[in-house]
Motif scaffolding. Structure first.
Motif, PDB file in Angstrom:
ATOM      1  N   GLY A   1       0.819  -1.201   0.000  1.00  0.00           N
ATOM      2  CA  GLY A   1       0.000   0.000   0.000  1.00  0.00           C
ATOM      3  C   GLY A   1       0.855   1.254   0.000  1.00  0.00           C
ATOM      4  N   HIS A   2       0.415   2.248  -0.765  1.00  0.00           N
ATOM      5  CA  HIS A   2       1.118   3.531  -0.797  1.00  0.00           C
ATOM      6  C   HIS A   2       0.247   4.597  -0.147  1.00  0.00           C
ATOM      7  CE1 HIS A   2       2.168   7.462  -2.771  1.00  0.00           C
ATOM      8  NE2 HIS A   2       3.374   7.069  -2.374  1.00  0.00           N
ATOM      9  N   SER A   3       0.805   5.360   0.789  1.00  0.00           N
ATOM     10  CA  SER A   3       0.107   6.466   1.434  1.00  0.00           C
ATOM     11  C   SER A   3      -1.214   5.988   2.038  1.00  0.00           C
ATOM     12  CB  SER A   3      -0.079   7.603   0.431  1.00  0.00           C
ATOM     13  OG  SER A   3      -0.437   8.796   1.068  1.00  0.00           O
ATOM     14  N   LEU A   4      -2.353   6.540   1.636  1.00  0.00           N
ATOM     15  CA  LEU A   4      -3.642   6.054   2.136  1.00  0.00           C
ATOM     16  C   LEU A   4      -3.770   4.547   1.947  1.00  0.00           C
ATOM     17  CD1 LEU A   4      -6.623   6.232   3.071  1.00  0.00           C
ATOM     18  CD2 LEU A   4      -7.217   6.869   0.716  1.00  0.00           C
ATOM     19  N   GLY A   5      -3.270   4.043   0.824  1.00  0.00           N
ATOM     20  CA  GLY A   5      -3.336   2.603   0.564  1.00  0.00           C
ATOM     21  C   GLY A   5      -2.613   1.781   1.603  1.00  0.00           C
ATOM     22  N   SER A   6      -1.573   2.350   2.228  1.00  0.00           N
ATOM     23  CA  SER A   6      -0.863   1.612   3.269  1.00  0.00           C
ATOM     24  C   SER A   6      -1.718   1.497   4.529  1.00  0.00           C
ATOM     25  CB  SER A   6       0.476   2.289   3.588  1.00  0.00           C
ATOM     26  OG  SER A   6       0.286   3.536   4.225  1.00  0.00           O
ATOM     27  N   LEU A   7      -2.541   2.525   4.804  1.00  0.00           N
ATOM     28  CA  LEU A   7      -3.438   2.470   5.967  1.00  0.00           C
ATOM     29  C   LEU A   7      -4.547   1.444   5.730  1.00  0.00           C
ATOM     30  CD1 LEU A   7      -3.837   6.303   6.689  1.00  0.00           C
ATOM     31  CD2 LEU A   7      -1.979   4.750   7.337  1.00  0.00           C
ATOM     32  N   ILE A   8      -5.065   1.417   4.504  1.00  0.00           N
ATOM     33  CA  ILE A   8      -6.084   0.428   4.157  1.00  0.00           C
ATOM     34  C   ILE A   8      -5.479  -0.973   4.186  1.00  0.00           C
ATOM     35  CG2 ILE A   8      -7.592  -0.365   2.292  1.00  0.00           C
ATOM     36  CD1 ILE A   8      -7.804   2.631   1.458  1.00  0.00           C
ATOM     37  N   GLY A   9      -4.261  -1.108   3.661  1.00  0.00           N
ATOM     38  CA  GLY A   9      -3.579  -2.395   3.690  1.00  0.00           C
ATOM     39  C   GLY A   9      -3.344  -2.886   5.106  1.00  0.00           C
ATOM     40  N   ALA A  10      -3.012  -1.963   6.023  1.00  0.00           N
ATOM     41  CA  ALA A  10      -2.788  -2.350   7.415  1.00  0.00           C
ATOM     42  C   ALA A  10      -4.071  -2.878   8.046  1.00  0.00           C
ATOM     43  CB  ALA A  10      -2.249  -1.163   8.206  1.00  0.00           C
ATOM     44  N   ARG A  11      -5.198  -2.197   7.794  1.00  0.00           N
ATOM     45  CA  ARG A  11      -6.466  -2.685   8.339  1.00  0.00           C
ATOM     46  C   ARG A  11      -6.842  -4.040   7.724  1.00  0.00           C
ATOM     47  NH1 ARG A  11     -11.042  -0.327  10.517  1.00  0.00           N
ATOM     48  NH2 ARG A  11      -9.517   1.019  11.560  1.00  0.00           N
ATOM     49  N   TYR A  12      -6.624  -4.176   6.419  1.00  0.00           N
ATOM     50  CA  TYR A  12      -6.941  -5.440   5.753  1.00  0.00           C
ATOM     51  C   TYR A  12      -6.085  -6.569   6.321  1.00  0.00           C
ATOM     52  CZ  TYR A  12      -8.380  -8.559   1.968  1.00  0.00           C
ATOM     53  OH  TYR A  12      -8.901  -9.603   1.256  1.00  0.00           O
ATOM     54  N   ALA A  13      -4.794  -6.317   6.474  1.00  0.00           N
ATOM     55  CA  ALA A  13      -3.899  -7.352   6.995  1.00  0.00           C
ATOM     56  C   ALA A  13      -4.234  -7.707   8.435  1.00  0.00           C
ATOM     57  CB  ALA A  13      -2.458  -6.877   6.889  1.00  0.00           C
ATOM     58  N   ALA A  14      -4.667  -6.715   9.221  1.00  0.00           N
ATOM     59  CA  ALA A  14      -5.012  -6.965  10.623  1.00  0.00           C
ATOM     60  C   ALA A  14      -6.273  -7.791  10.759  1.00  0.00           C
ATOM     61  CB  ALA A  14      -5.172  -5.638  11.365  1.00  0.00           C
ATOM     62  N   THR A  15      -7.202  -7.632   9.811  1.00  0.00           N
ATOM     63  CA  THR A  15      -8.501  -8.302   9.915  1.00  0.00           C
ATOM     64  C   THR A  15      -8.639  -9.508   8.989  1.00  0.00           C
ATOM     65  OG1 THR A  15      -9.445  -6.718   8.326  1.00  0.00           O
ATOM     66  CG2 THR A  15      -9.681  -6.210  10.665  1.00  0.00           C
ATOM     67  N   HIS A  16      -7.629  -9.767   8.174  1.00  0.00           N
ATOM     68  CA  HIS A  16      -7.632 -10.901   7.253  1.00  0.00           C
ATOM     69  C   HIS A  16      -6.328 -11.666   7.414  1.00  0.00           C
ATOM     70  CE1 HIS A  16     -10.675  -8.217   5.623  1.00  0.00           C
ATOM     71  NE2 HIS A  16     -11.144  -9.188   4.888  1.00  0.00           N
ATOM     72  N   ARG A  17      -6.074 -12.112   8.605  1.00  0.00           N
ATOM     73  CA  ARG A  17      -4.787 -12.742   8.916  1.00  0.00           C
ATOM     74  C   ARG A  17      -4.573 -14.057   8.179  1.00  0.00           C
ATOM     75  NH1 ARG A  17      -5.097 -12.009  15.502  1.00  0.00           N
ATOM     76  NH2 ARG A  17      -5.124  -9.729  15.539  1.00  0.00           N
ATOM     77  N   ASP A  18      -5.661 -14.702   7.762  1.00  0.00           N
ATOM     78  CA  ASP A  18      -5.522 -15.981   7.073  1.00  0.00           C
ATOM     79  C   ASP A  18      -5.033 -15.836   5.642  1.00  0.00           C
ATOM     80  OD1 ASP A  18      -7.950 -14.699   6.559  1.00  0.00           O
ATOM     81  OD2 ASP A  18      -8.975 -16.562   6.018  1.00  0.00           O
ATOM     82  N   VAL A  19      -5.129 -14.632   5.073  1.00  0.00           N
ATOM     83  CA  VAL A  19      -4.697 -14.446   3.686  1.00  0.00           C
ATOM     84  C   VAL A  19      -3.533 -13.464   3.544  1.00  0.00           C
ATOM     85  CG1 VAL A  19      -6.959 -15.047   2.736  1.00  0.00           C
ATOM     86  CG2 VAL A  19      -6.425 -12.655   3.241  1.00  0.00           C
ATOM     87  N   ALA A  20      -3.365 -12.567   4.489  1.00  0.00           N
ATOM     88  CA  ALA A  20      -2.290 -11.567   4.401  1.00  0.00           C
ATOM     89  C   ALA A  20      -0.975 -12.199   4.836  1.00  0.00           C
ATOM     90  CB  ALA A  20      -2.615 -10.372   5.275  1.00  0.00           C
ATOM     91  N   ARG A  21      -0.098 -12.474   3.875  1.00  0.00           N
ATOM     92  CA  ARG A  21       1.179 -13.116   4.185  1.00  0.00           C
ATOM     93  C   ARG A  21       2.280 -12.110   4.459  1.00  0.00           C
ATOM     94  NH1 ARG A  21      -1.139 -16.647   6.068  1.00  0.00           N
ATOM     95  NH2 ARG A  21       0.891 -17.574   6.469  1.00  0.00           N
ATOM     96  N   GLY A  22       2.011 -10.841   4.176  1.00  0.00           N
ATOM     97  CA  GLY A  22       2.985  -9.787   4.433  1.00  0.00           C
ATOM     98  C   GLY A  22       2.392  -8.459   4.033  1.00  0.00           C
ATOM     99  N   LEU A  23       2.950  -7.394   4.580  1.00  0.00           N
ATOM    100  CA  LEU A  23       2.465  -6.042   4.295  1.00  0.00           C
ATOM    101  C   LEU A  23       3.656  -5.127   4.055  1.00  0.00           C
ATOM    102  CD1 LEU A  23       0.279  -3.785   4.291  1.00  0.00           C
ATOM    103  CD2 LEU A  23       0.564  -3.676   6.784  1.00  0.00           C
ATOM    104  N   VAL A  24       3.655  -4.457   2.906  1.00  0.00           N
ATOM    105  CA  VAL A  24       4.669  -3.445   2.605  1.00  0.00           C
ATOM    106  C   VAL A  24       3.968  -2.093   2.606  1.00  0.00           C
ATOM    107  CG1 VAL A  24       6.400  -2.628   0.964  1.00  0.00           C
ATOM    108  CG2 VAL A  24       5.974  -5.098   1.210  1.00  0.00           C
TER     109      VAL A  24
END
Length: 270
Positions: free
Chosen positions: A97-120
């Protein structure tokens, strides 16, 4: 833990616009405010040889829909992202995720732990309420950021005119777009997902490895917020000397390296 939205509602949501390329482990690209998949112009060619790259236009931006009732909170952005990724058969993935996308990516990764294998997280605007800063300089700086964003939201003509000027100076064509079509998405995303956010707690909840990438000259970053994130044990930091908020070629190479680092760690773990 995975938060699932009501299926009856989710089925009724229009899909976000997606572009796909490459094969291999999936990498999902989430751009920032007032932009589109164009954000990743310099990143995609570096990832395609080894990955399936799924680039998403966020709700209200690029070629994605702009529902009249949308409120553009992080929760809503995540809801549309979930619906779209499921429709495209995206399971386990690395989120970038870039900028706002990184905040959305963080929420997605926090709430979708079964599919999020990493977050940049690239150029993340990690903000906290001004009163949470003990340092008076940082407290004042945070207050100034928020007042500046409020000014942008309240002065439409000024914001659109100056965004167009900045876009002409950008090294990536069409990377910044604030116009009549996306004005509502821009102002509400700014207010509900950037000015008001829970990025620090979201990142703390992510169980996958987190890679933080940012330029040392990025004017939109808040050092106090970044410092908190950098101290988390599952976070690795990549500072790009002289880099700004745009993902230029040098920063793109660092982003690709961060993705490769996450992918290699996943391979070793298996």
């Amino acid at each position: 833990m995975r938060v699932r939205f009501p299926w009856s509602r989710k089925r009724s949501l229009p899909l976000l616009h997606v572009t796909e390329s490459g094969t291999g482990p999936t990498v999902v690209l989430i751009h920032g405010i007032a932009s589109s998949t164009t954000t990743f112009t310099n990143v995609i060619p570096l990832l395609v040889p080894d990955h399936r790259v799924v680039a998403v236009d966020l709700l209200g931006f690029g070629a994605s829909p702009s529902p009249a009732a949308a409120t553009y909170t992080v929760e809503e952005h995540v809801e549309y992202l979930e619906r779209t990724l499921e429709a495209h058969g995206v399971g386990e993935c690395i989120l970038v995720g870039h900028s706002l996308g990184s905040l959305i990516g963080a929420r997605y990764a926090a709430t979708h732990r079964d599919v999020a294998r990493g977050l940049v997280m690239v150029s993340p605007p990690v903000y906290l309420p001004p009163e949470s800063f003990g340092d008076p300089v940082e407290r004042t700086a945070m207050g100034l950021y928020l007042r500046a964003y409020e000014f942008l939201r309240r002065n439409k003509r000024f914001t659109i005119r100056n965004a167009a000027l900045l876009a002409r100076l950008s090294p990536i064509k069409d990377v910044l777009e604030v116009n009549e079509r996306n004005w509502r998405a821009f102002t509400l995303s700014l207010q509900h997902a950037i000015e008001t956010q829970s990025a620090v707690s979201d990142i703390a909840e992510v169980q996958a490895p987190v890679q933080l990438v940012y330029g040392t000259l990025d004017p939109f970053l808040m050092p106090g917020g970044l410092r908190i994130v950098e101290q988390m044990r599952h976070v690795s930091v990549h500072r790009v000397a002289g880099g700004d908020h745009v993902i230029r070629r040098r920063m793109a190479r660092v982003v690709a390296t961060a993705v490769a680092s996450v992918a290699a760690r996943e391979f070793r773990a298996r």
